[in-house]
Write a protein that holds these residues in place. Structure first.
Motif, short mmCIF file in Angstrom:
data_model
loop_
_atom_site.label_atom_id
_atom_site.label_comp_id
_atom_site.label_asym_id
_atom_site.label_seq_id
_atom_site.Cartn_x
_atom_site.Cartn_y
_atom_site.Cartn_z
N VAL A 120 159.27 37.07 -55.15
CA VAL A 120 159.96 37.78 -54.07
C VAL A 120 161.45 37.87 -54.37
O VAL A 120 162.06 36.94 -54.89
CB VAL A 120 159.71 37.06 -52.72
N GLU A 121 162.03 39.01 -53.97
CA GLU A 121 163.44 39.25 -54.23
C GLU A 121 164.33 38.26 -53.47
O GLU A 121 164.04 37.91 -52.33
CB GLU A 121 163.83 40.67 -53.80
N ALA A 122 165.42 37.83 -54.08
CA ALA A 122 166.43 37.05 -53.39
C ALA A 122 166.95 37.87 -52.22
O ALA A 122 167.16 39.07 -52.33
CB ALA A 122 167.56 36.69 -54.35
N GLY A 123 167.15 37.19 -51.09
CA GLY A 123 167.59 37.88 -49.89
C GLY A 123 166.46 38.11 -48.90
O GLY A 123 166.71 38.58 -47.78
N TRP A 148 158.47 30.91 -47.39
CA TRP A 148 158.86 31.10 -48.78
C TRP A 148 160.15 31.91 -48.85
O TRP A 148 160.32 32.91 -48.15
CB TRP A 148 157.74 31.80 -49.55
N LEU A 149 161.01 31.47 -49.73
CA LEU A 149 162.34 32.06 -49.90
C LEU A 149 162.40 32.83 -51.21
O LEU A 149 162.21 32.25 -52.29
CB LEU A 149 163.39 30.92 -49.91
N GLY A 150 162.65 34.12 -51.12
CA GLY A 150 162.78 34.93 -52.34
C GLY A 150 163.90 34.40 -53.21
O GLY A 150 164.98 34.05 -52.72
N ALA A 151 163.67 34.36 -54.54
CA ALA A 151 164.66 33.74 -55.43
C ALA A 151 164.94 34.56 -56.69
O ALA A 151 165.65 34.08 -57.57
CB ALA A 151 164.17 32.34 -55.84
N ILE A 152 164.42 35.76 -56.77
CA ILE A 152 164.49 36.51 -58.03
C ILE A 152 165.40 37.74 -57.89
O ILE A 152 165.43 38.39 -56.84
CB ILE A 152 163.07 36.95 -58.47
N GLU A 153 166.11 38.04 -58.97
CA GLU A 153 166.95 39.24 -59.02
C GLU A 153 166.11 40.46 -58.62
O GLU A 153 165.06 40.73 -59.22
CB GLU A 153 167.49 39.40 -60.44
N PRO A 154 166.52 41.21 -57.59
CA PRO A 154 165.71 42.34 -57.11
C PRO A 154 165.33 43.35 -58.18
O PRO A 154 164.20 43.87 -58.18
CB PRO A 154 166.59 42.97 -56.03
#
Length: 446
Positions: free
Chosen positions: A207-210, A394-400
């Protein structure tokens, strides 16, 4: 006319108070984010394995003590002699009100990091078997710890906006799924305030960060570790007729196990049976006396889990019986209790309440409901089998841009536990602190 004016004033005040709180939250996060990113990078570069979280737990405790929490270290009793409990419990009382537990995990994985980041881990350590291994925060527990510290800083500065007792948990040994059990075995809920609610977050490699995603009800599967020792009668490879070959039996058992999910379980009850390890034999012309299989099963429902364990035993013993193995050499099936984790059940009412609060804070378009996962984690133990409403999101942590590229190409991103797992620190932490603070304020608001 006066009544209308009064009503208008009351409405304006009721909408202004959350807006002021939001401004305060965002202002504090803006001030703290640079230091939080630095903390994250420090933790990422200095990971510690499960049961060895000495420095990580000490740092965590020191930071919380400086914020005014009453902190207790070395919480946790393991079944295995020689293991030290490195659990941390930090309590802040702020008048009468609900008790809310927020949990982070502390440990890292035996993975050699290959991200090439300037702050990548180069740590080497000995695992429980005495082997030298690389160590990496490949599951993002460094994100979780830093997020907890950020949330604690914000809540310590916003005490006029909440009341009750806040209990922050630094849990060791999540990766070996015995840390929560160890803390509970050390009288967690008698030595410290028993919570009315328990909440946590976990970073996501998809999931994307943010963004934040969540799942009400069953959110993660239970995990059951099982050893199957297949005992035969060894001998020379040229005389199989004089043996009872456990390697052939192991092959038959592995294939037969696949029918448990496909033919014995309802399609409406998700389940997984995986043989992850097979060990047997020493030389090509020697038929060994025994072969050991290591299995993991995943289910949501307890009755399904128990039925699968019974099926594994029935199949293993049935194959051995068909091969002519005497009863006193029947396979040994052992459930490894220390490596088991219950299903994670997000209380539906609590889940929707907190998810709505998070949406108000980070934007409803950035909060999404998703399907459950077959992965496992031991946070669910803190609910005492649903006696305490609990919720993990769950918290998004990946560069979109990486997430979008993966979707377009079909090439998967590095998963959790990968040596290439690479969270994007600043937006992940900014979103995580805002989301978790919003969750706590919702449950403890005045």
């Amino acid at each position: 006319m006066k009544t209308k004016t009064l009503l208008a004033l009351l409405f304006a005040l009721s909408t202004a108070i959350p807006a002021v709180a939001q401004q305060s939250l965002d202002a504090i996060v803006d001030r703290e984010i640079t230091q939080l990113v630095a903390t994250y990078k420090m933790l990422h570069a200095s990971p510690e394995l499960s049961h060895r979280e000495e420095k990580t737990s000490a740092f965590f405790a020191t930071q919380l003590r400086a914020l005014g929490f009453t902190v207790t270290e070395h919480v946790g009793k393991y079944d295995r002699p020689g293991f030290t409990g490195y659990g941390v419990v930090a309590v802040m009382k702020n008048g009468d009100g609900p008790t809310v537990l927020v949990r982070t995990d502390l440990d890292a994985l035996p993975v050699e990091e290959k991200t090439g980041l300037p702050y990548a881990s180069t740590v080497k350590a000995k695992n429980d078997a005495g082997q030298d291994v690389g160590v990496m925060h490949a599951c993002g527990h460094d994100i979780h710890i830093t997020n907890m510290l950020g949330t604690a800083k914000v809540l310590a500065q916003l005490k006029d906006q909440w009341h009750g007792t806040l209990v922050l948990i630094g849990q060791p040994a999540e990766e070996t799924v015995d840390g929560a059990r160890a803390m509970l075995a050390d009288d967690l809920y008698t030595r410290f305030p028993k919570p009315d609610f328990a909440i946590a977050l976990h970073d996501s490699a998809d999931v994307e960060a943010g963004r934040v995603v969540y799942c009400p009800g069953y959110a993660m599967a239970s995990s059951t570790s099982i050893d199957v020792v297949i005992r035969g009668l060894g001998g020379h490879g040229s005389k199989p007729e004089a043996t009872k070959d456990p390697i052939v039996m192991a092959a038959q058992i592995i294939l037969a196990l696949q029918t448990i999910v496909s033919r014995e379980s309802s399609p409406l009850d998700p389940a997984v049976v995986t043989v992850g390890s097979i060990h047997g034999g020493t030389k090509r012309n020697i038929i060994p006396d025994e072969v050991t299989l290591q299995l993991t099963t995943r289910t949501f429902k307890e009755d399904v889990r128990l039925r699968i364990i019974a099926s594994i035993e029935r199949i293993a013993k049935g194959v051995a019986l068909a091969a002519g193995v005497p009863e006193d050499r029947a396979p040994i099936i052992k459930v490894v209790e220390s490596e088991n984790a219950p299903a994670l059940y997000n209380d539906p009412q609590l889940t929707e309440r907190v998810a709505t609060a998070i949406g108000r804070t980070i934007g409803t378009d950035k909060v999404t409901k998703v399907a459950p996962l077959m992965g496992s984690e031991d946070f669910g133990r803190f609910s005492l089998d649903r006696q305490i409403p609990s919720f993990m999101f769950w918290l998004g942590a990946i560069e979109p841009s990486r997430v979008e590229a993966s979707r377009k190409s079909g090439k998967p991103l590095p998963s959790l536990h990968s040596s290439l797992f690479e969270p994007l620190p600043e937006p992940t932490l900014r979103t995580g602190v805002r989301a978790m603070t919003a969750a706590v304020l919702e449950l403890m608001k005045k």
